[in-house]
Design a protein around this motif. Sequence first.
Motif, PDB file in Angstrom:
ATOM      1  N   SER A 123      46.155  34.051  36.929  1.00 47.86           N
ATOM      2  CA  SER A 123      46.378  34.711  38.219  1.00 47.86           C
ATOM      3  C   SER A 123      46.525  36.226  38.125  1.00 47.86           C
ATOM      4  O   SER A 123      47.249  36.840  38.897  1.00 47.86           O
ATOM      5  N   GLU A 124      45.848  36.815  37.168  1.00 48.91           N
ATOM      6  CA  GLU A 124      45.723  38.263  37.157  1.00 48.91           C
ATOM      7  C   GLU A 124      44.428  38.573  37.922  1.00 48.91           C
ATOM      8  O   GLU A 124      43.430  37.869  37.751  1.00 48.91           O
ATOM      9  N   VAL A 125      44.457  39.601  38.761  1.00 42.60           N
ATOM     10  CA  VAL A 125      43.336  39.777  39.695  1.00 42.60           C
ATOM     11  C   VAL A 125      42.578  41.088  39.470  1.00 42.60           C
ATOM     12  O   VAL A 125      43.164  42.165  39.418  1.00 42.60           O
ATOM     13  N   PHE A 126      41.273  40.955  39.349  1.00 46.90           N
ATOM     14  CA  PHE A 126      40.373  42.107  39.235  1.00 46.90           C
ATOM     15  C   PHE A 126      39.688  42.342  40.572  1.00 46.90           C
ATOM     16  O   PHE A 126      39.480  41.409  41.341  1.00 46.90           O
ATOM     17  N   ALA A 127      39.341  43.596  40.849  1.00 47.02           N
ATOM     18  CA  ALA A 127      38.603  43.931  42.081  1.00 47.02           C
ATOM     19  C   ALA A 127      37.875  45.250  41.865  1.00 47.02           C
ATOM     20  O   ALA A 127      37.916  45.813  40.766  1.00 47.02           O
ATOM     21  N   VAL A 128      37.205  45.721  42.917  1.00 43.49           N
ATOM     22  CA  VAL A 128      36.410  46.951  42.802  1.00 43.49           C
ATOM     23  C   VAL A 128      37.268  48.148  43.219  1.00 43.49           C
ATOM     24  O   VAL A 128      37.755  48.204  44.348  1.00 43.49           O
ATOM     25  N   LYS A 129      37.462  49.046  42.288  1.00 49.23           N
ATOM     26  CA  LYS A 129      38.271  50.244  42.558  1.00 49.23           C
ATOM     27  C   LYS A 129      37.618  51.053  43.689  1.00 49.23           C
ATOM     28  O   LYS A 129      36.426  51.381  43.607  1.00 49.23           O
ATOM     29  N   GLY A 130      38.385  51.352  44.729  1.00 49.86           N
ATOM     30  CA  GLY A 130      37.833  52.145  45.842  1.00 49.86           C
ATOM     31  C   GLY A 130      36.981  51.344  46.817  1.00 49.86           C
ATOM     32  O   GLY A 130      36.463  51.885  47.786  1.00 49.86           O
ATOM     33  N   ARG A 131      36.819  50.045  46.557  1.00 54.25           N
ATOM     34  CA  ARG A 131      36.075  49.110  47.431  1.00 54.25           C
ATOM     35  C   ARG A 131      34.553  49.354  47.429  1.00 54.25           C
ATOM     36  O   ARG A 131      34.059  50.263  46.769  1.00 54.25           O
ATOM     37  N   ILE A 132      33.872  48.498  48.212  1.00 58.46           N
ATOM     38  CA  ILE A 132      32.419  48.603  48.372  1.00 58.46           C
ATOM     39  C   ILE A 132      32.197  49.150  49.787  1.00 58.46           C
ATOM     40  O   ILE A 132      32.758  48.603  50.741  1.00 58.46           O
ATOM     41  N   VAL A 133      31.443  50.220  49.907  1.00 56.38           N
ATOM     42  CA  VAL A 133      31.315  50.877  51.223  1.00 56.38           C
ATOM     43  C   VAL A 133      29.858  50.924  51.683  1.00 56.38           C
ATOM     44  O   VAL A 133      28.931  50.729  50.884  1.00 56.38           O
ATOM     45  N   ARG A 134      29.681  51.193  52.981  1.00 56.76           N
ATOM     46  CA  ARG A 134      28.331  51.422  53.497  1.00 56.76           C
ATOM     47  C   ARG A 134      27.841  52.755  52.960  1.00 56.76           C
ATOM     48  O   ARG A 134      28.607  53.709  52.849  1.00 56.76           O
ATOM     49  N   TYR A 135      26.556  52.800  52.651  1.00 50.92           N
ATOM     50  CA  TYR A 135      26.001  54.005  52.038  1.00 50.92           C
ATOM     51  C   TYR A 135      24.571  54.128  52.539  1.00 50.92           C
ATOM     52  O   TYR A 135      23.699  53.366  52.109  1.00 50.92           O
ATOM     53  N   GLY A 136      24.357  55.023  53.509  1.00 51.26           N
ATOM     54  CA  GLY A 136      23.057  55.066  54.177  1.00 51.26           C
ATOM     55  C   GLY A 136      22.823  53.710  54.800  1.00 51.26           C
ATOM     56  O   GLY A 136      23.712  53.126  55.430  1.00 51.26           O
ATOM     57  N   GLY A 137      21.632  53.154  54.547  1.00 54.38           N
ATOM     58  CA  GLY A 137      21.338  51.839  55.104  1.00 54.38           C
ATOM     59  C   GLY A 137      21.752  50.704  54.177  1.00 54.38           C
ATOM     60  O   GLY A 137      21.548  49.537  54.481  1.00 54.38           O
TER      61      GLY A 137
END
Length: 428
Positions: free
Chosen positions: A291-305
Motif C-alpha cells: 500500500s505504498e502509492v506511486f503517481a505522476v508528479k505534477g499530474r497529467i495536463v492538457r497540452y495543445g490538443g
Amino acid sequence: MAVLIVAGLDTGGGAGLKADIETVSALGEHPLPVLTSVTYQNPSEVRGYHTLPPEVVREQIRAVRGSFKIGAVKIGMLGSREIAEAVKQETEGLTRVLDPVMESSTGAKLVDSVESVKVLILGSIVTPNVPEAEALSGLKIRSIEEMKEAAKVIAEELGAEAVVIKGGHLSYTDVLYWKGKLYEFPGERVEGFTHGTGCVFSSALAVFLAKGFELPETVERAKRFVEGSIRFSKAEARAVNPLWELERDAHRWRAKGELEEAVKELMELGEKLNPHVPEVGTNFALATPFSEVFAVKGRIVRYGGTIKPVGPVEFNASDHLRRALLKMREFYPEVRAVLNLRYSEELVEKAKKLGLVVSFYDRREEPEDVKRAEKGTMEWGIESAVKRVGKRPDLIYHLGDWGKEPMVLIFGRSAMEVVERVRALSSR
Ligand SMILES: Nc1ncnc2c1ncn2[C@@H]1O[C@H](COP(=O)(O)OP(=O)(O)O)[C@@H](O)[C@H]1O
Ligand SMILES: Cc1ncc(COP(=O)(O)O)c(N)n1
C-alpha cells in the motif's frame, strides 16, 4: 561474515530459526542455522516441543565453527539445561547475543527452567523482554526507570556483558545497560503483527555487531529493523516479516516501472483523452502490495490538443488518489490502480454500457463531522460509493468535490487494466 544462530523451529514460520535466518540474510550476512528444538506451534498457540539431544546441538556447532568466519552468535530457544550447557561450551569466545526465551507470546513455556537460561548469561549481550527481565532480576518492572534498575541488576549480578530490556510489553522504549552506562531507545507503537519480534531483534543485533557497529548503534538499528518488520508484516503470516525491506524495495521498483509503462500507453490516447482531462489535471496512481502509492508528479495536463505528464512517476505524488485507492483497498485489496477524469454524463453512460460497475457519492449526504474535519471527504466518499453498490466498483463519480469540480475515478487491478478502461471509455 557469518552469523551463527542457535534456536528452535516454529512450525508457524513466524518466530524462531526461520525468522532468524531471514533476518540475517535480509541484512546481508550468512546465517549458520543450528537447531535446538522442534516446536509444534502456530501464531495462536504452542502445543508442545521436543528438544534435540545436546550432542546433536553440539555437533551442529562443531561442524561450522572451524570453517566459517563467525562475527557473532544469536542464541534463542534453548529448551533444556543440557542444551544450554552444550551451547555454552561450543560458543566460548564468540560475541554472544542471548535472547532469554522463556515463554512464547501466547504464554507457553519454551524452556525447562529460568536456571537453564542463566547458564549462558555470563559474558553475553542479553535481550530480555519485560517478563523475562523480571524473572532474571527478581524485580517488578512497571516503568522505564524500573527497566533501567533491572538491566543493571542483570548485568552486575549475573555477569552479562550488556543488557537490553525490550519495551514491547510496556511503552515500546528499549533500555540498554553497557559498561556502567544506561541508554534509552524511545519507540512508538507500530501497527502490525508482533509474533517473532524478539527473535528478529536479537538476530538483527547479532548481525550489526558482526558488521562492527558499537553496541548502542546496533540497538538503534535493530529496533528500527523490527519496526519495519511489524509495519510490513502480512496478514497471511500473522507474524513479523523480516524480508520487509527487500520486498518493499522490490515492489517499489516494480510499481514504478508498471506505472511508467502505463503512462506511456495512456499518452497514445492523447487527443481522445484531452477533452476528459479536468481543470485540476488527471493523475494516475498505483499501489504496491504494501500500500505504498506511486503517481505522476505534477499530474497529467492538457497540452495543445493532446496531453502530457508534467513530471515523472514518483512515490507519494498524489494525495487525493492515494487516499481514494487506500480506502478502496480496505474493501477490495486486489484493486491497485486509479485514475481521475472530468465528469460527464456520456462517460458514465458509456461505462455502464461497457458493463463496468458504476457507483457514486454525493457530498450533500456527507455527515457534518466529516465535512468539518475536511481531510476525510475522500475516504467517506469512497466508502459510501462502495456500500451503495455492494460489490467492487470499477468507476466512482461525484458531482462536485475536490475544488468542486465533478470527477470520475476509474479503478483497476493493474495500471494496464485502468488504461484499457480509459481506452474503451474515450473511444468514440
Ligand atoms: N507494536 C510494536 N510497535 C513497535 N515496536 C514494538 C512493538 N512490539 C514490540 N516492539 C519492539 O520490538 C522489539 C522486541 O520487543 P518485545 O516484543 O518486547 O520482545 P519479545 O518478542 O521477546 O516479547 C523491541 O525493540 C520492542 O520495542
Ligand atoms: C521456536 C521459538 N522461538 C522463540 C519464540 C518466541 O517468540 P514470541 O515471543 O514472538 O512468541 C517462539 N514462539 N518459538
